[in-house]
Motif scaffolding. Structure first.
Motif, short mmCIF file in Angstrom:
data_model
loop_
_atom_site.label_atom_id
_atom_site.label_comp_id
_atom_site.label_asym_id
_atom_site.label_seq_id
_atom_site.Cartn_x
_atom_site.Cartn_y
_atom_site.Cartn_z
N VAL B 314 0.83 -1.21 0.00
CA VAL B 314 0.00 0.00 0.00
C VAL B 314 0.87 1.26 0.00
O VAL B 314 0.62 2.19 -0.76
CB VAL B 314 -1.00 -0.02 1.18
N GLN B 315 1.92 1.28 0.82
CA GLN B 315 2.77 2.47 0.84
C GLN B 315 3.41 2.77 -0.52
O GLN B 315 3.27 3.90 -1.02
CB GLN B 315 3.84 2.35 1.94
N PRO B 316 4.09 1.80 -1.16
CA PRO B 316 4.68 2.14 -2.48
C PRO B 316 3.63 2.53 -3.52
O PRO B 316 3.87 3.39 -4.37
CB PRO B 316 5.42 0.87 -2.90
N LEU B 317 2.45 1.93 -3.42
CA LEU B 317 1.38 2.26 -4.35
C LEU B 317 0.93 3.72 -4.16
O LEU B 317 0.82 4.47 -5.14
CB LEU B 317 0.20 1.31 -4.09
N LEU B 318 0.72 4.11 -2.93
CA LEU B 318 0.26 5.47 -2.67
C LEU B 318 1.36 6.49 -2.98
O LEU B 318 1.07 7.58 -3.47
CB LEU B 318 -0.23 5.62 -1.23
N GLU B 319 2.60 6.15 -2.70
CA GLU B 319 3.69 7.07 -3.02
C GLU B 319 3.80 7.27 -4.53
O GLU B 319 3.99 8.39 -4.99
CB GLU B 319 5.00 6.54 -2.44
N ARG B 320 3.65 6.20 -5.26
CA ARG B 320 3.73 6.32 -6.71
C ARG B 320 2.51 7.07 -7.26
O ARG B 320 2.62 7.86 -8.19
CB ARG B 320 3.83 4.92 -7.31
N TYR B 321 1.35 6.80 -6.68
CA TYR B 321 0.11 7.49 -7.04
C TYR B 321 0.31 9.00 -6.88
O TYR B 321 -0.07 9.79 -7.72
CB TYR B 321 -0.99 6.99 -6.11
N ALA B 322 0.94 9.38 -5.79
CA ALA B 322 1.15 10.81 -5.50
C ALA B 322 2.29 11.38 -6.34
O ALA B 322 2.52 12.58 -6.34
CB ALA B 322 1.46 11.00 -4.02
N GLY B 323 3.01 10.50 -7.04
CA GLY B 323 4.12 10.98 -7.85
C GLY B 323 5.38 11.19 -7.03
O GLY B 323 6.34 11.78 -7.50
N LEU B 324 5.37 10.73 -5.77
CA LEU B 324 6.55 10.87 -4.94
C LEU B 324 7.49 9.70 -5.21
O LEU B 324 7.04 8.58 -5.43
CB LEU B 324 6.18 10.86 -3.46
N ALA B 325 8.76 9.98 -5.13
CA ALA B 325 9.73 8.88 -5.18
C ALA B 325 9.50 8.03 -3.94
O ALA B 325 9.17 8.55 -2.88
CB ALA B 325 11.14 9.45 -5.18
N ALA B 326 9.62 6.72 -4.10
CA ALA B 326 9.42 5.84 -2.96
C ALA B 326 10.30 6.33 -1.81
O ALA B 326 11.48 6.60 -1.98
CB ALA B 326 9.78 4.41 -3.32
N GLU B 327 9.69 6.49 -0.67
CA GLU B 327 10.38 7.09 0.46
C GLU B 327 11.45 6.12 0.97
O GLU B 327 11.19 4.94 1.14
CB GLU B 327 9.37 7.36 1.56
N GLU B 328 12.62 6.66 1.20
CA GLU B 328 13.66 5.82 1.77
C GLU B 328 13.40 5.76 3.27
O GLU B 328 13.39 6.79 3.95
CB GLU B 328 15.02 6.45 1.49
N ARG B 329 13.16 4.57 3.76
CA ARG B 329 12.80 4.44 5.16
C ARG B 329 14.05 4.71 6.01
O ARG B 329 15.12 4.21 5.71
CB ARG B 329 12.26 3.04 5.42
N PRO B 330 13.90 5.51 7.07
CA PRO B 330 15.06 5.76 7.92
C PRO B 330 15.55 4.44 8.52
O PRO B 330 14.75 3.58 8.88
CB PRO B 330 14.51 6.70 9.01
N ALA B 331 16.84 4.30 8.59
CA ALA B 331 17.41 3.03 9.06
C ALA B 331 18.56 3.29 10.01
O ALA B 331 19.22 4.34 9.94
CB ALA B 331 17.88 2.21 7.87
N VAL B 332 18.79 2.36 10.91
CA VAL B 332 19.96 2.42 11.78
C VAL B 332 20.62 1.04 11.75
O VAL B 332 20.00 0.05 11.36
CB VAL B 332 19.61 2.80 13.24
N THR B 333 21.87 1.01 12.14
CA THR B 333 22.59 -0.25 12.21
C THR B 333 22.87 -0.57 13.68
O THR B 333 23.11 0.34 14.46
CB THR B 333 23.90 -0.14 11.41
N GLY B 334 22.74 -1.84 14.02
CA GLY B 334 22.98 -2.21 15.41
C GLY B 334 23.40 -3.66 15.50
O GLY B 334 23.52 -4.36 14.49
#
Lengths: 404, 404
Positions: B314-334
């Motif tokens: 659903v998220q990539p679909l809505l982001e593409r629908y809105a014309g936004l580049a797929a959001e890069e999810r914030p990430a951390v390393t641990g």
């Protein structure tokens, strides 16, 4: 030199914030009132009490897989060589995922692991472990489990958990009611004017937009008062009514020194001016006060000044009001592309835009002073130049606090 | 072994997403309809057209400081030794910040730099530069300047800029209308039940909460249909009405295999099943389809499975629908604190919570399978274990995609 009697004595930023918070603490400003609301509408709100599960989830033993419910003991010796033969309604019943597992059975065998024998028999070739593929009562939440801490912000997942454990309502902290009073007879509401109708001297009132948007983002309720002209009585009445009806009062106090003085006089009528003038640019003529126990912020009129004021005073105030730790603003490091100059003794907030390159970020300072909306429109964030630095040279590495 | 005729043939995640998007493209799903709305209500929306300034900001020459407006030429020889004497209304007029500067003057001298001489005279000790402390016409925005690109998301600062430049309304992309149809006669709306009233076999319907919260966060309109029981006709009617009235239809399709089949049959009645079963855990029995040109998603019933499905489809679909580049999810390393096992050929989404220590993050995998709301309630994010990895050992460094 024509000196004004009340020339501002600017206070360093951290000190100003401390003075403000210290005055609000004994006034019980940070002690929030709580209210009970529907859980389904509580997304983003702050729980005012710890919440404990009112029921077990699941509340009955259920199948975790599609298959058959059996007594594990009847399968004890099943093997590929000697499969156990089971008869429907005597040794097993069919269950789908989520179905209750009847009392007399203690394991579920997946349908994929069955061999049908006639219409009402199956064979299995492996013993079933007691409890296998059964969701036990309270396996997700046991009645009494702590679901949320007091002070926790309510996420989509928390709404699910609360509804599942019997909480269709929840006690939350009330959102602070924040009002913005735009003052100045030169101001015009943008919606009330067509492109050609603006007269010289008129100014569109848009600082309320920043106030409204950011106050909501930071968990407050934002209300906009109608534009108030320059008549002292109208101002005084509007301010008094704001103090009666809201928890935080922001006065859009115009851009000129005269306006500042008027705001200060108004606050003194009902309470105390704590700080008038903070040692930063742009936007030093901020006023911080307290009246009837409520915080009052005189927001400078220039758009960039109003914008900085929101981040420096309104955001930390609302975060503390909500009981949240002051949010650490996301930051990136990059290389400055143009020299920045700053006034000694003042912290400088330099709006910048970021350019991502293979070698990292390039940081471009945006042109324009406190009056330019274009410099916040294009900004990806800002650099804070400390009070004791007068210049940062191009090519230096700088830390950018990012907006989005 | 009892094989079902339609045993799922799971498709790798990226491939599934690609198949889905490729089917929607020719159906014009990603071509959004635009609508004109009030700029003040446009925060967060996506501009569907580029926007250009309709007026100059400022639209008149104004004083940038409190002081006097002068003709620079009259101050040309002013110095500390030989101050220039100026007379009110002949050589200068007083101006406050924001006041129009009369046509005949071309500079402003700050009030701090003046020496009063009698009631209507001042002395200045330094020449004024032409244009000094005057805000020129169009200095912030010139009529015709591009304010926003088509496709830009509207920020608080953009609302300010739009209102200032004469746009009290703006064309934006319509927010996709997304509906969630919870199906299954075992489901009960949480608000309709008291703690003791739940019967064995009943299940509280809370997946809609996740759908609603996240669809709104990602820019969609979220609607919830009433719970639909298991009667084929009711399902069919609800689905048809959803296809008529919404842009995206999600069917909460229960947790059991039988339910899956029913959803697939329903989608086939009105369109095509593109993917049934995706090679990841938890939540592989996802269904992706298209009907009447609209995306249809069969959302698995287990809460964690529904949750993963939202982020993966659903998220990539809505982001593409809105014309936004797929959001890069914030990430951390641990550092992983407990071993993780995964099934070869399946991507595994392991919910984790993070512990911040002086040495960096410690990453704790959360217990519990797809059915446990508690594992998403406590999650700070997740680890994606690739398809070809069967085990990650404790002590290994892992990348965590964070939720908030």
């Amino acid at each position: 030199m024509v000196r004004r009697p009340d020339a501002l004595q600017p206070v360093p930023l951290e000190e100003a914030r401390q003075i403000f918070f210290d005055a609000l603490e004994p006034a019980h400003f940070f002690e929030l009132i709580e209210e009970e609301i529907f859980t389904r509408e509580a997304l983003g709100r702050i729980a005012s009490r710890a919440v404990f599960a009112r029921r077990n989830v699941p509340h009955f033993r259920s199948a975790a897989m599609d298959g058959i419910a059996v007594r594990a003991v009847t399968t004890l010796h099943a093997s590929a060589q000697a499969p156990a033969s089971l008869r429907l309604n005597r040794d097993f019943v069919y269950v789908d995922t989520g179905d209750p597992v009847p009392e007399e059975f203690d394991a579920v065998v997946m349908i994929e692991h069955l061999q049908a024998i006639g219409a009402d028999g199956v064979e299995i070739r492996k013993p079933a472990r007691p409890g296998q593929h059964i969701r036990s009562v309270g396996e997700d939440f046991s009645a009494g489990d702590r679901i949320l801490e007091a002070g926790a912000q309510i996420t989509p997942e928390a709404v699910c958990a609360l509804l599942s454990t019997g909480h269709s309502k929840i006690w939350v902290k009330q959102r602070p009611r924040c009002v913005f009073l735009p003052t100045g007879s030169e101001l015009v509401a943008p919606e009330k004017v067509e492109a050609k109708e603006l007269a010289p001297g008129q100014l569109l009132e848009t600082n309320s937009v920043l106030f409204e948007s950011y106050v909501r983002r930071w968990g407050g309720q934002a209300h906009l008062a109608p534009i108030i002209g320059d008549r002292a009585l109208a101002l005084s009445e509007a301010f008094e009514s704001a103090l009666d009806n809201f928890d935080l009062v922001a006065i859009g106090s115009g851009t000129s020194r005269g306006r500042d003085d008027r705001t200060a006089a108004l606050v003194r009528e009902y309470g105390r001016v704590l700080v008038h003038g903070v040692a930063y640019h742009p936007g030093h003529p901020v006023l911080l006060g307290i009246a009837r126990g409520k915080p009052v912020i005189g927001v400078p009129g220039y758009p960039v000044a109003a914008w900085v004021c929101l981040f420096q005073f309104v955001q930390p105030l609302l975060e503390r009001y909500a009981g949240l730790a002051a949010e650490e603003r996301p930051a990136v490091t990059g290389v400055l592309t143009r020299e920045i100059k700053s006034v000694r003794g003042y912290r400088e907030f330099v709006r910048v835009c970021l350019e991502k390159t293979a070698a990292g970020y390039r940081v471009h300072p945006l042109p324009g002073g406190a009056s330019r909306i274009s410099s916040i429109l294009r900004a990806d964030g800002w650099i804070e130049v400390p009070e004791d630095i007068e210049c940062i040279q191009a090519g230096q590495s700088v830390r950018v606090q990012t907006l989005r």
